[in-house]
Design a protein around this motif. Structure first.
Motif, short mmCIF file in Angstrom:
data_model
loop_
_atom_site.label_atom_id
_atom_site.label_comp_id
_atom_site.label_asym_id
_atom_site.label_seq_id
_atom_site.Cartn_x
_atom_site.Cartn_y
_atom_site.Cartn_z
N THR A 58 74.07 31.41 43.32
CA THR A 58 74.54 31.09 41.97
C THR A 58 73.97 32.00 40.89
N TRP A 59 73.18 32.98 41.28
CA TRP A 59 72.55 33.91 40.33
C TRP A 59 72.56 35.29 40.96
N PRO A 60 72.78 36.37 40.21
CA PRO A 60 72.84 36.49 38.75
C PRO A 60 74.25 36.35 38.16
N GLN A 109 64.01 31.47 39.59
CA GLN A 109 65.08 31.39 40.57
C GLN A 109 64.48 31.32 41.98
N SER A 166 69.78 33.39 46.34
CA SER A 166 70.57 32.40 45.60
C SER A 166 72.04 32.78 45.62
N VAL A 226 77.90 34.66 37.35
CA VAL A 226 78.38 33.30 37.13
C VAL A 226 79.88 33.31 36.87
N GLN A 260 62.56 38.35 33.45
CA GLN A 260 62.34 36.92 33.63
C GLN A 260 61.30 36.70 34.72
N PRO A 282 64.82 38.08 39.22
CA PRO A 282 64.66 37.81 37.78
C PRO A 282 63.75 38.80 37.08
N LEU A 297 77.32 38.02 33.44
CA LEU A 297 75.95 38.36 33.81
C LEU A 297 75.10 38.16 32.56
N ALA A 298 74.21 37.22 32.62
CA ALA A 298 73.37 36.88 31.46
C ALA A 298 74.23 36.57 30.23
N THR A 336 70.45 38.88 45.84
CA THR A 336 69.14 38.23 45.80
C THR A 336 68.39 38.35 47.13
N ASN A 391 76.20 37.31 45.09
CA ASN A 391 74.91 36.80 44.62
C ASN A 391 73.92 36.68 45.77
#
Length: 520
Positions: free
Chosen positions: A256-258, A250, A254, A260, A245, A240, A286-287, A177, A173
């Motif tokens: 913690t994203w994308p 966000q 990060s 999980v 998004q 995002p 993912l999503a 990002t 992640n």
């Protein structure tokens, strides 16, 4: 061409040389930076009114071969995957022993089972001796301890792999990002017509790091944005806005994203299943969509495989073997081994995918030597007659165990006495990979050999993939790496050019001074 034009051309050349000096200095400074790609600055001839007006700076570019770079990323993932596998399986190799006759091993599963067989043979010669009876129980205990050690190693290494999955997802992640944040800056500066080479070089370093964790490919748009996708084509967003998004949703980068996932304390009865949304082993989403199976290669793909396939299969092999030993001894009239749960010498249910004693999942961890025999070893050679009386120093049961329990005839290894080979594990999706119609010693050897082959394949993969990686790194370095000697040679050339242009400026200045003196 007049003096003013000559002065302008020479002054412009000095500015260009200074910029080239800066790029060369940056290359030398980053010569040892992992993933750094050599930068070059283009120079273009300047023409005004059809007349040469000196030189001007072009864009700073990266010396990169995309095909080679893509191959390097793939090989990074392959090498990292094999290394992760090999490092994890090394713990198993240390306790497993070997079935090879010249290995010198005396602690393998086959060795310990053979020791028990030898103790039973000795007992038939001296059935009344307490020492012979105790020797059988000691060897049985050592055999069970070996099974426990293997089961514990599977569990420990599987848990470590599961924990590594969680931490590596965070790293993935962060890399994704960070690529997104850098791409955002690159697009902005490209739009303004500014140099982006340093940002692109920084992004390449993050891409190299990501490729060690996961097998991914990269594609850049003309505007400077970067797209990332897995080996099966699953797109991994870096910002995002790439998934519709708001970027403000966000804070980048990060961890913690994308992607999980979550941590869990695993047991033998827990398995990952993509078809089961309530799987006891956490998926990677993912999503909201499970993409665990799409994340292959690299350290993450290896740890997922170790967690969900390699160690669960080894566990089912050992559970099947433990069940078969217990079953064949009991069928021969000597219930020497029990489930450890209620001290049952039989599996109470017909569904082998349930935890012991209803099934065989996790049986190897709880297998034990019957407390009745450990408390009273003489029971090994004591039989109860049909009239209710007992007879001591009787070897008939021991002989049956040696001939039938350790036998390999069709009626001794088939039917209900065959080792379970398919439909194993908590979800019934695992198999042993070898025949269940073998004698106990052959079964133990097949188990060790099968798992040894997995270890050997990982070790061989490390050797071969490392060799290919080294070759690719050399080729990439030849194209993209910084050669300090070459950069020093450029410095000398730039110094000479700088001196020449400075002399032109000095000469023009002298001429101007002479002109002014003549006028005065």
């Amino acid at each position: 061409m007049n003096l003013l034009a000559s002065l302008s051309i020479a002054s412009g050349s000095l500015n260009v040389i200074e910029a080239q000096y800066a790029v060369t200095a940056n290359n030398v400074a980053n010569a040892s930076t992992a993933g750094y790609v050599k930068e070059t600055i283009a120079t273009l001839s300047s023409v005004a009114g059809g007349v040469g007006a000196g030189v001007r700076l072009g864009a700073t570019q990266l010396s990169i071969n995309q095909a080679l770079q893509s191959s390097l990323y793939r090989q990074n993932a392959a090498s990292s995957s094999y290394t992760t596998m090999s490092n994890s399986l090394a713990a198993l190799s240390a306790v497993q022993g070997s079935t090879s006759a010249d290995s010198g091993s005396t602690t393998s599963l086959t060795d310990q089972l053979g020791n028990l067989q030898s103790a039973l043979i000795s007992l038939t010669s001296t059935p009344s001796q307490a020492a012979s009876q105790s020797a059988v129980l000691n060897k049985a205990t050592a055999f069970v301890d070996t099974i426990h050690t293997l089961a514990s190693t599977y569990a420990t290494q599987r848990q470590e792999a599961a924990d590594n999955v969680v931490s590596t997802v965070s790293s993935v992640n962060s890399d994704l990002t960070q690529i997104g944040a850098l791409s955002q800056q690159i697009m902005k500066f490209k739009g303004l017509g500014q140099n982006t080479a340093d940002l692109e070089n920084q992004r390449l370093g993050v891409m190299a790091d990501l490729s060690t964790n996961l097998n991914v490919s990269f594609a850049s748009d003309s505007n400077g944005d970067m797209m990332v996708q897995t080996a099966d084509g699953t797109r991994l967003p870096t910002r995002p806005d790439q998934v519709g998004q708001e970027n403000s949703s966000q804070t980048l980068p990060s961890s913690t994203w994308p992607l999980v996932t979550s941590s869990a304390t695993l047991s033998a009865s827990m398995a990952y299943s993509k078809q089961d949304s309530k799987t006891s082993v956490p998926a990677i989403t993912l999503a909201g969509q499970d993409i665990t199976s799409s994340l292959t290669g690299g350290s993450l793909g290896a740890d997922i495989s170790l967690r969900d396939t390699v160690y669960p299969q080894m566990q089912t092999q050992l559970d099947s073997f433990s069940y078969t030993v217990m079953n064949r001894f009991s069928s021969a009239g000597l219930p020497l081994f029990t489930t450890g749960a209620g001290s049952s010498s039989v599996i109470s249910g017909s569904d082998l995918t349930k935890p012991a004693p209803d099934g065989i999942v996790g049986l190897s961890s709880g297998l034990s030597v019957s407390a009745a025999y450990t408390a009273k070893p003489s029971l090994l050679t004591t039989i109860t007659k049909s009239d209710g009386t007992t007879s001591s120093s009787d070897t008939s049961v021991i002989s049956t165990v040696l001939s039938a329990g350790f036998g390999s005839d069709a009626d001794q290894v088939g039917g209900t006495l065959a080792a379970p080979t398919t439909g194993l594990g908590p979800d019934g999706s695992f198999s042993t990979g070898y025949s269940g119609n073998q004698g106990l010693l052959a079964l133990s050897s097949s188990l060790t050999s099968n798992q040894g082959a997995t270890i050997a394949a990982a070790n061989a993969g490390v050797t071969s993939s490392s060799a290919v990686l080294t070759l690719l790194q050399t080729k990439v370095a030849d194209v993209s790496g910084v050669n300090v000697n070459d950069e020093m040679a450029k410095t000398v050339a730039l110094q000479n050019a700088y001196t020449a242009n400075a002399k032109i400026i000095s000469a023009v200045q002298t001429m101007f001074n002479a002109l002014l003196g003549a006028i005065q």
